[in-house]
Scaffold this active site. Structure first.
Site, mmCIF file in Angstrom:
data_model
loop_
_atom_site.group_PDB
_atom_site.id
_atom_site.type_symbol
_atom_site.label_atom_id
_atom_site.label_comp_id
_atom_site.label_asym_id
_atom_site.label_seq_id
_atom_site.Cartn_x
_atom_site.Cartn_y
_atom_site.Cartn_z
ATOM 1 N N GLY A 10 -2.915 -6.378 4.381
ATOM 2 C CA GLY A 10 -1.809 -5.520 4.831
ATOM 3 C C GLY A 10 -2.339 -4.163 5.268
ATOM 4 N N GLN A 11 -1.454 -3.315 5.757
ATOM 5 C CA GLN A 11 -1.877 -1.997 6.265
ATOM 6 C C GLN A 11 -2.595 -1.191 5.186
ATOM 7 O OE1 GLN A 11 0.768 0.217 9.052
ATOM 8 N NE2 GLN A 11 2.363 -0.798 7.866
ATOM 9 N N ASP A 35 -0.421 -16.505 -3.695
ATOM 10 C CA ASP A 35 0.963 -16.389 -3.218
ATOM 11 C C ASP A 35 1.797 -15.749 -4.317
ATOM 12 O OD1 ASP A 35 3.518 -16.580 -2.337
ATOM 13 O OD2 ASP A 35 3.487 -18.747 -1.953
ATOM 14 N N LEU A 36 2.269 -14.553 -4.044
ATOM 15 C CA LEU A 36 3.016 -13.817 -5.075
ATOM 16 C C LEU A 36 4.383 -14.434 -5.370
ATOM 17 C CD1 LEU A 36 2.188 -10.086 -4.301
ATOM 18 C CD2 LEU A 36 1.208 -11.567 -6.024
ATOM 19 N N ALA A 59 3.570 -6.804 -0.427
ATOM 20 C CA ALA A 59 5.020 -6.652 -0.533
ATOM 21 C C ALA A 59 5.697 -7.441 0.577
ATOM 22 C CB ALA A 59 5.410 -5.177 -0.417
ATOM 23 N N THR A 61 7.877 -6.764 3.346
ATOM 24 C CA THR A 61 8.178 -5.481 3.990
ATOM 25 C C THR A 61 9.106 -5.584 5.212
ATOM 26 O OG1 THR A 61 6.082 -5.691 5.190
ATOM 27 C CG2 THR A 61 6.067 -4.295 3.236
ATOM 28 N N TYR A 98 2.956 0.130 -5.283
ATOM 29 C CA TYR A 98 3.539 0.976 -4.224
ATOM 30 C C TYR A 98 5.038 0.728 -4.085
ATOM 31 C CZ TYR A 98 -1.231 2.010 -3.114
ATOM 32 O OH TYR A 98 -2.522 2.435 -3.217
ATOM 33 N N TYR A 124 16.037 -4.808 0.932
ATOM 34 C CA TYR A 124 14.629 -4.432 0.752
ATOM 35 C C TYR A 124 14.524 -3.310 -0.287
ATOM 36 C CZ TYR A 124 10.217 -1.993 1.780
ATOM 37 O OH TYR A 124 9.005 -1.349 1.677
ATOM 38 N N TRP A 149 7.213 5.470 5.819
ATOM 39 C CA TRP A 149 6.926 5.350 7.263
ATOM 40 C C TRP A 149 5.438 5.080 7.504
ATOM 41 C CZ3 TRP A 149 10.087 9.100 10.844
ATOM 42 C CH2 TRP A 149 11.433 9.094 10.462
HETATM 43 P P1 NDP Z 1 2.247 -4.783 5.034
HETATM 44 O O1 NDP Z 1 3.468 -5.532 5.422
HETATM 45 O O2 NDP Z 1 1.325 -4.259 6.080
HETATM 46 O O3 NDP Z 1 1.370 -5.652 4.050
HETATM 47 C C1 NDP Z 1 1.946 -6.358 3.003
HETATM 48 C C2 NDP Z 1 1.029 -7.499 2.667
HETATM 49 O O4 NDP Z 1 1.672 -8.261 1.643
HETATM 50 C C3 NDP Z 1 0.784 -8.428 3.849
HETATM 51 O O5 NDP Z 1 -0.608 -8.614 4.019
HETATM 52 C C4 NDP Z 1 1.485 -9.702 3.438
HETATM 53 O O6 NDP Z 1 0.822 -10.868 3.860
HETATM 54 C C5 NDP Z 1 1.431 -9.622 1.932
HETATM 55 N N1 NDP Z 1 2.421 -10.512 1.367
HETATM 56 C C6 NDP Z 1 3.712 -10.683 1.712
HETATM 57 N N2 NDP Z 1 4.258 -11.691 1.018
HETATM 58 C C7 NDP Z 1 3.284 -12.185 0.204
HETATM 59 C C8 NDP Z 1 3.226 -13.238 -0.728
HETATM 60 N N3 NDP Z 1 4.269 -14.027 -0.981
HETATM 61 N N4 NDP Z 1 2.056 -13.452 -1.385
HETATM 62 C C9 NDP Z 1 0.966 -12.694 -1.129
HETATM 63 N N5 NDP Z 1 0.957 -11.690 -0.228
HETATM 64 C C10 NDP Z 1 2.114 -11.445 0.433
HETATM 65 O O7 NDP Z 1 2.748 -3.609 4.077
HETATM 66 P P2 NDP Z 1 2.203 -2.115 3.937
HETATM 67 O O8 NDP Z 1 0.727 -2.125 3.748
HETATM 68 O O9 NDP Z 1 2.809 -1.307 5.004
HETATM 69 O O10 NDP Z 1 2.920 -1.702 2.566
HETATM 70 C C11 NDP Z 1 2.199 -1.388 1.384
HETATM 71 C C12 NDP Z 1 3.192 -0.925 0.346
HETATM 72 O O11 NDP Z 1 3.851 0.260 0.805
HETATM 73 C C13 NDP Z 1 4.288 -1.924 0.015
HETATM 74 O O12 NDP Z 1 4.594 -1.859 -1.342
HETATM 75 C C14 NDP Z 1 5.478 -1.409 0.813
HETATM 76 O O13 NDP Z 1 6.704 -1.807 0.236
HETATM 77 C C15 NDP Z 1 5.255 0.080 0.727
HETATM 78 N N6 NDP Z 1 5.862 0.841 1.798
HETATM 79 C C16 NDP Z 1 5.661 0.462 3.106
HETATM 80 C C17 NDP Z 1 6.258 1.185 4.113
HETATM 81 C C18 NDP Z 1 6.062 0.803 5.551
HETATM 82 O O14 NDP Z 1 6.556 1.531 6.426
HETATM 83 N N7 NDP Z 1 5.345 -0.276 5.866
HETATM 84 C C19 NDP Z 1 7.098 2.360 3.841
HETATM 85 C C20 NDP Z 1 7.203 2.683 2.444
HETATM 86 C C21 NDP Z 1 6.597 1.943 1.476
HETATM 87 P P3 NDP Z 1 1.327 -11.646 5.195
HETATM 88 O O15 NDP Z 1 0.807 -10.813 6.318
HETATM 89 O O16 NDP Z 1 0.689 -12.978 5.051
HETATM 90 O O17 NDP Z 1 2.825 -11.674 5.128
#
Ligand code: NDP
Length: 300
Positions: A10-11, A35-36, A59, A61, A98, A124, A149
């Site tokens: 993820g990001q 897989d969460l 997460a 997201t 997070y 969400y 954001w």
């Molecule tokens: P991303 O969506 O970029 O990354 C989330 C990662 O979680 C993805 O790699 C995704 O994998 C993985 N994921 C989703 N579902 C599962 C699952 N069932 N099992 C295992 N992995 C899974 O999120 P960010 O990096 O942007 O977010 C990081 C944190 O920051 C999170 O807690 C988010 O809620 C929080 N946040 C994010 C914001 C945003 O603007 N993005 C804003 C505020 C808070 P896959 O690609 O395979 O789905």
């Protein structure tokens, strides 16, 4: 120290995989490795890795899709962090988790502090709030870091969407009545590692009890999505003249851009508690944006 990192593609997770490395051996898992949605798999993996620190960057997201997949959002954003945190407590580990500005309804004038009453507007936000509560209830030493954001040079985010649209279209129309602080994923990872390094350490694992709690961690300053889009285009045009087709970013109201999930009008988070506890302040959002774009351009 063994560190178990979820969401490593993820990001934020992708950046953490690198920035956490000086603290210990990072065991990164993406969805294919863990897989969460499967609590038994979570227990199995945690007990296999035997971490002293768990960092949950995974997460669900998709803010709008969560309105129709509320159960799935709850499973990933609330149940899974609870299981991770219980496993942390059981194994004597600490957990970093997070959360989001979307736990608030956006009605407050001025920046939100950690003690402000949450009132999520959508599925969400409700699932993320339930995740925070599960981590707190576990009894594990924890840092719950609420950010906002999030963008970066990879992944799914507003910055990359604007750049794509600006290459295709003459004009962009972007919402100008929601306010927040765009926060670079790399800055989140770096601030997380700094906070961890500044936590008191004892014995084999991190003793986060003194610092255990919820912290806001976002870029300084505020803008609207429209202001963010304009800054993205202006800075990209300066770095790569002629790369973009769009010349104008038109301000529109949220009412002109209806989405399945309502967004808070004000998402600005106060970082004062993080600054007091760890001496950390993230740069102004404009500074990070400039660095992220320079990085993206130099990377090719
Ligand atoms: P991303 O969506 O970029 O990354 C989330 C990662 O979680 C993805 O790699 C995704 O994998 C993985 N994921 C989703 N579902 C599962 C699952 N069932 N099992 C295992 N992995 C899974 O999120 P960010 O990096 O942007 O977010 C990081 C944190 O920051 C999170 O807690 C988010 O809620 C929080 N946040 C994010 C914001 C945003 O603007 N993005 C804003 C505020 C808070 P896959 O690609 O395979 O789905």
């Amino acid at each position: 120290m063994n560190i178990l990192l979820t969401g490593c593609q993820g990001q934020v997770g992708w950046e953490l995989q690198r920035t956490l490395a000086p603290l210990g051996e990072v065991h990164g898992f993406d969805r294919s490795g863990l897989d969460l949605g499967d609590p038994d798999a979570i227990r199995r993996v945690v007990r296999g890795v035997v971490p002293e620190l768990i960092v949950n960057a995974a997460a669900y997201t998709s803010v709008d899709k969560a309105e129709v997949e509320a159960d799935q959002a709850m499973a990933i954003n609330a149940v899974a962090p609870g299981v991770l945190a219980e496993e942390a407590r059981r194994g004597g580990a600490a957990i970093v988790h997070y959360s989001t500005d979307y736990v608030f309804d956006g009605e407050k004038e001025g920046p939100y502090v950690e003690d402000d009453a949450p009132r999520p507007l959508g599925a969400y936000g409700r699932s993320k709030l339930a995740g925070e509560e599960a981590v707190r209830a576990s009894g594990a030493p924890h840092l719950i870091l609420r950010t906002s954001w999030v963008y970066g040079a990879r992944g799914r985010n507003f910055l990359l969407t604007m750049l794509r649209l600006a290459r295709e279209r003459d004009e962009l129309r972007v919402v100008d009545d929601q306010f927040g602080a765009p926060t670079w994923s790399r800055m989140i990872a770096q601030a997380t590692v700094l906070a961890l390094a500044r936590c008191p350490w004892r014995g084999a694992g991190p003793d986060l009890f003194a610092a255990s709690g919820t912290y806001h961690l976002s870029a300084e300053g505020r803008t609207s999505w429209h202001g963010f889009a304009r800054a993205i285009l202006e800075r990209t045009a300066a770095l790569e003249p002629g790369a973009l087709r769009a010349r104008r970013v038109v301000a529109i109201g949220s009412a002109d851009y209806p989405t399945p999930a309502a967004r808070p009008r004000n998402s600005v988070l106060s970082n004062a508690k993080l600054r007091r506890a760890f001496g950390i302040a993230l740069p102004a959002w404009e500074d990070s944006l400039g660095r992220c774009l320079e990085d993206a351009v130099h990377a090719g």
